[in-house]
Design a protein around this motif. Structure first.
Motif, mmCIF file in Angstrom:
data_model
loop_
_atom_site.group_PDB
_atom_site.id
_atom_site.type_symbol
_atom_site.label_atom_id
_atom_site.label_comp_id
_atom_site.label_asym_id
_atom_site.label_seq_id
_atom_site.Cartn_x
_atom_site.Cartn_y
_atom_site.Cartn_z
ATOM 1 N N TRP A 41 24.224 -35.062 -78.907
ATOM 2 C CA TRP A 41 23.840 -34.240 -77.673
ATOM 3 C C TRP A 41 24.066 -35.672 -76.549
ATOM 4 C CZ3 TRP A 41 19.503 -36.963 -75.196
ATOM 5 C CH2 TRP A 41 18.886 -37.759 -76.243
ATOM 6 N N MET A 42 24.136 -35.144 -75.172
ATOM 7 C CA MET A 42 24.664 -36.060 -74.323
ATOM 8 C C MET A 42 23.503 -36.194 -73.449
ATOM 9 S SD MET A 42 27.789 -36.450 -74.799
ATOM 10 C CE MET A 42 27.403 -36.101 -76.582
ATOM 11 N N PRO A 43 22.925 -37.522 -73.580
ATOM 12 C CA PRO A 43 21.827 -38.083 -72.338
ATOM 13 C C PRO A 43 21.890 -37.601 -70.915
ATOM 14 C CG PRO A 43 22.308 -39.900 -74.013
ATOM 15 C CD PRO A 43 23.469 -38.780 -74.087
ATOM 16 N N HIS A 44 23.012 -37.402 -70.606
ATOM 17 C CA HIS A 44 23.342 -37.323 -69.118
ATOM 18 C C HIS A 44 23.070 -35.762 -68.730
ATOM 19 C CE1 HIS A 44 27.332 -35.812 -70.628
ATOM 20 N NE2 HIS A 44 27.191 -35.061 -69.348
ATOM 21 N N GLU A 45 23.116 -34.841 -69.700
ATOM 22 C CA GLU A 45 22.742 -33.528 -69.399
ATOM 23 C C GLU A 45 21.182 -33.242 -69.256
ATOM 24 O OE1 GLU A 45 24.622 -31.529 -72.658
ATOM 25 O OE2 GLU A 45 26.541 -31.720 -71.977
ATOM 26 N N TYR A 46 20.521 -34.155 -69.738
ATOM 27 C CA TYR A 46 18.899 -33.893 -69.756
ATOM 28 C C TYR A 46 18.372 -34.630 -68.484
ATOM 29 C CZ TYR A 46 18.912 -32.120 -74.241
ATOM 30 O OH TYR A 46 19.371 -31.344 -75.332
ATOM 31 N N VAL A 47 19.211 -35.305 -67.633
ATOM 32 C CA VAL A 47 18.704 -36.185 -66.248
ATOM 33 C C VAL A 47 18.949 -35.338 -65.053
ATOM 34 C CG1 VAL A 47 18.839 -38.250 -65.002
ATOM 35 C CG2 VAL A 47 18.966 -38.000 -67.551
ATOM 36 N N PRO A 48 17.840 -35.176 -64.244
ATOM 37 C CA PRO A 48 17.996 -34.304 -62.910
ATOM 38 C C PRO A 48 18.768 -35.330 -61.890
ATOM 39 C CG PRO A 48 15.564 -35.313 -63.107
ATOM 40 C CD PRO A 48 16.653 -35.672 -64.347
ATOM 41 N N TRP A 49 19.979 -35.364 -62.139
ATOM 42 C CA TRP A 49 20.700 -36.365 -61.093
ATOM 43 C C TRP A 49 20.612 -35.957 -59.642
ATOM 44 C CZ3 TRP A 49 21.678 -40.645 -63.359
ATOM 45 C CH2 TRP A 49 22.022 -40.648 -64.872
ATOM 46 N N SER A 50 20.576 -34.453 -59.440
ATOM 47 C CA SER A 50 20.380 -34.148 -57.952
ATOM 48 C C SER A 50 19.235 -34.497 -57.439
ATOM 49 C CB SER A 50 20.476 -32.696 -57.977
ATOM 50 O OG SER A 50 19.528 -31.992 -58.914
ATOM 51 N N ASP A 126 17.070 -43.127 -67.352
ATOM 52 C CA ASP A 126 17.737 -42.432 -66.569
ATOM 53 C C ASP A 126 16.877 -41.217 -65.699
ATOM 54 O OD1 ASP A 126 20.054 -43.908 -66.841
ATOM 55 O OD2 ASP A 126 21.034 -42.276 -67.911
ATOM 56 N N TYR A 127 16.144 -40.717 -66.690
ATOM 57 C CA TYR A 127 15.259 -39.562 -66.178
ATOM 58 C C TYR A 127 14.112 -40.285 -65.315
ATOM 59 C CZ TYR A 127 11.052 -36.492 -65.698
ATOM 60 O OH TYR A 127 9.895 -36.106 -65.213
ATOM 61 N N ALA A 130 15.954 -41.285 -61.970
ATOM 62 C CA ALA A 130 16.400 -40.117 -61.135
ATOM 63 C C ALA A 130 15.311 -39.254 -60.407
ATOM 64 C CB ALA A 130 17.192 -39.355 -61.825
ATOM 65 N N SER A 131 14.287 -39.263 -61.321
ATOM 66 C CA SER A 131 13.194 -38.357 -60.694
ATOM 67 C C SER A 131 12.099 -39.141 -60.178
ATOM 68 C CB SER A 131 12.660 -37.663 -61.963
ATOM 69 O OG SER A 131 11.720 -38.398 -62.913
ATOM 70 N N ARG A 132 12.219 -40.454 -60.087
ATOM 71 C CA ARG A 132 11.062 -41.298 -59.583
ATOM 72 C C ARG A 132 9.675 -40.981 -59.955
ATOM 73 N NH1 ARG A 132 12.196 -43.498 -53.873
ATOM 74 N NH2 ARG A 132 14.278 -43.646 -53.704
ATOM 75 N N ASP A 186 6.124 -31.678 -65.967
ATOM 76 C CA ASP A 186 7.247 -31.385 -65.564
ATOM 77 C C ASP A 186 8.090 -30.635 -66.580
ATOM 78 O OD1 ASP A 186 9.870 -31.395 -64.614
ATOM 79 O OD2 ASP A 186 10.269 -33.621 -64.349
ATOM 80 N N PRO A 187 8.821 -29.439 -66.601
ATOM 81 C CA PRO A 187 9.434 -28.880 -67.475
ATOM 82 C C PRO A 187 10.967 -29.607 -67.846
ATOM 83 C CG PRO A 187 9.209 -27.635 -65.783
ATOM 84 C CD PRO A 187 8.690 -28.915 -65.486
ATOM 85 N N VAL A 188 11.409 -30.553 -67.013
ATOM 86 C CA VAL A 188 12.634 -31.199 -67.210
ATOM 87 C C VAL A 188 12.190 -32.379 -68.389
ATOM 88 C CG1 VAL A 188 14.315 -32.655 -66.395
ATOM 89 C CG2 VAL A 188 13.595 -30.564 -65.055
ATOM 90 N N CYS A 189 11.192 -32.962 -67.991
ATOM 91 C CA CYS A 189 10.545 -34.287 -68.784
ATOM 92 C C CYS A 189 10.339 -33.559 -70.086
ATOM 93 C CB CYS A 189 9.150 -34.842 -68.241
ATOM 94 S SG CYS A 189 8.634 -36.178 -69.204
ATOM 95 N N ASP A 190 9.562 -32.427 -70.342
ATOM 96 C CA ASP A 190 9.331 -31.793 -71.395
ATOM 97 C C ASP A 190 10.700 -31.619 -72.423
ATOM 98 O OD1 ASP A 190 7.409 -30.713 -73.290
ATOM 99 O OD2 ASP A 190 7.379 -28.635 -72.289
#
Length: 324
Positions: A41-50, A126-127, A130-132, A186-190
Motif C-alpha cells: 500500500w502507498m502511504p501517500h494515498e492515506y494523507v489528506p494533502w489538500s 505526513d497525516y 498535513a491535517s495539523r 476523524d474518519p481519515v485518521c481512522d
C-alpha cells in the motif's frame, strides 16, 4: 552437523544459536506465507494533502493552534505516543538484526519487517502535519529527546524472550492503533490507522506461529520465557517523554488499559497457543506455567478494579458536564 539441545538439570536446554538454526525452516515458511497475504500500500494515498498549508518559520505560514486539529484530545495524545513509538525503528532494527541475524530467512524477515514498519512512521507523520492534528514543534522536540536517549530491549538477553515479547507486542500495537483511530474523531485518521493495524496483525501472526514452534522444540524454556515476558511486559514506547501521564490518559480514554491488555492482547495469544494447557513439561516449565496462570488471574482482578474506577471517573465527568 546435527543441532541438538544440551542437557541442563535433566531437561533439554537449547542455546540461542541452536534455536535460531532449528527455527530457520519455520521462519522461511512463515515469511513465504506473510509475503503471500501482505498487500502493498502507498502511504501517500492515506494523507489528506489538500488540507495542508505552510507552517510559520522560514515558509512564513500559519503557526499551529489546537483549534486547527480535527482529532479529539485523547486522539492527539495517542497519536503522538504511537508515532514516537514508530519513530524508534532504527533502534528496533538494530536490536532484532543483532539478535536474529542478517542472513538467510531470518535476515530476509528482519529487513522486510523493517521496511513495512517504516511505512507506518511515514504515513502517520505526513497525516499529522498535513491535517495539523498535533503541534509539530512539540512533536519534533519529543522525537529528538526520545531517540537521543536510545533504546534497549528488556529481552535482548534471550532469543526466546524476544520472540515471546514481539508476539504480544505486535498485537498490543495493533490494538493501540485501532482504538486510536476509533477515538480520533476523524474518519481519515481512522482509515489510516486501520491500514497500519492490518500490518501489525500480520506481524503478530508471524511471531505467534514462531513461538508455537518454539514450544514444540523447547517447551520448558519457552514457557519460562512467556511467563517472564507477560509478567514484565512494557510497551516499546515506555521511554517517551511524559509516557506515564499519556498512558494514564489513554487508559481512561479506552485506547489501552489493563482490561484491554488482558482481554485483547495476552489472552488471545495464550489461548491460540494453548499455553496454559500444554502438558509434558519438566519442573521448570510446570512452575512457569503455574505462575503464569496465577498472574493472569491476578491481572484480571486488577482489571476489574480498574474498570470500576474508570466507570466512576467517567460518570463524575459526565455529571460535571451536564451541570455546567
Amino acid at each position: 552437523m546435527t543441532i541438538a539441545p544440551s542437557r541442563h538439570h535433566g531437561q533439554a536446554a537449547w542455546s540461542d544459536s541452536q534455536l535460531l538454526y532449528a527455527l530457520e525452516e519455520v521462519v522461511e515458511t512463515e515469511l513465504n506465507r506473510h509475503l503471500g497475504v501482505a498487500k502493498d500500500w502507498m502511504p501517500h494515498e492515506y494523507v489528506p494533502w489538500s488540507d495542508a498549508r505552510d507552517f510559520d518559520g522560514i515558509m512564513g505560514g500559519e503557526a499551529w493552534a489546537v483549534e486547527q486539529s480535527k482529532v479529539t484530545a485523547i486522539g492527539r495524545t495517542a497519536l503522538v505516543v504511537n508515532l514516537l513509538t514508530e519513530d524508534n525503528l532504527p533502534s528496533y532494527h538494530h536490536e532484532i538484526a543483532t539478535l536474529f541475524g542478517r542472513d538467510g530467512a531470518w535476515g530476509t524477515w528482519v529487513h522486510r519487517w523493517t521496511a513495512e514498519e517504516g511505512r507506518h512512521g511515514i504515513v502517520m507523520r505526513d497525516y499529522l502535519l498535513a491535517s495539523r492534528a498535533v503541534d509539530p514543534v512539540a512533536l519534533e522536540n519529543f522525537r529528538m529527546q526520545h531517540m537521543s536517549e536510545g533504546f534497549e530491549s528488556d529481552n535482548r538477553h534471550s532469543m526466546l524472550h524476544s520472540v515471546a515479547y514481539v508476539a504480544f507486542q505486535e498485537l498490543a500495537t495493533r490494538i493501540s492503533h485501532r482504538n486510536t483511530g476509533h477515538h480520533s474523531g476523524d474518519p481519515v485518521c481512522d482509515r489510516m490507522l486501520a491500514r497500519i493495524a492490518t500490518d501489525e496483525n500480520l506481524h503478530m501472526v508471524f511471531y505467534r506461529n514462531l513461538l508455537g514452534k518454539a514450544f514444540e522444540l523447547a517447551p520448558d524454556q519457552t514457557m519460562s520465557a512467556v511467563r517472564d515476558v507477560v509478567v514484565g511486559f512494557r510497551m516499546p514506547g515506555h521511554g517517551i517523554p511524559g509516557f506515564e501521564r499519556a498512558a494514564a490518559q489513554m487508559a481512561i480514554g479506552g485506547i489501552y488499559n489493563l482490561r484491554i491488555h488482558h482481554d485483547d492482547v495476552l489472552q488471545p495469544v495464550l489461548r491460540f497457543l494453548k499455553v496454559l494447557d500444554i502438558g509434558g513439561l519438566g519442573p521448570e516449565g510446570l512452575k512457569a506455567q503455574e505462575e503464569l496462570g496465577l498472574y493472569m488471574g491476578g491481572l484480571d482482578d486488577q482489571a476489574v478494579k480498574f474498570d470500576e474506577r474508570r466507570a466512576a471517573l467517567l460518570a463524575r465527568r459526565q455529571a460535571r458536564a451536564e451541570s455546567a
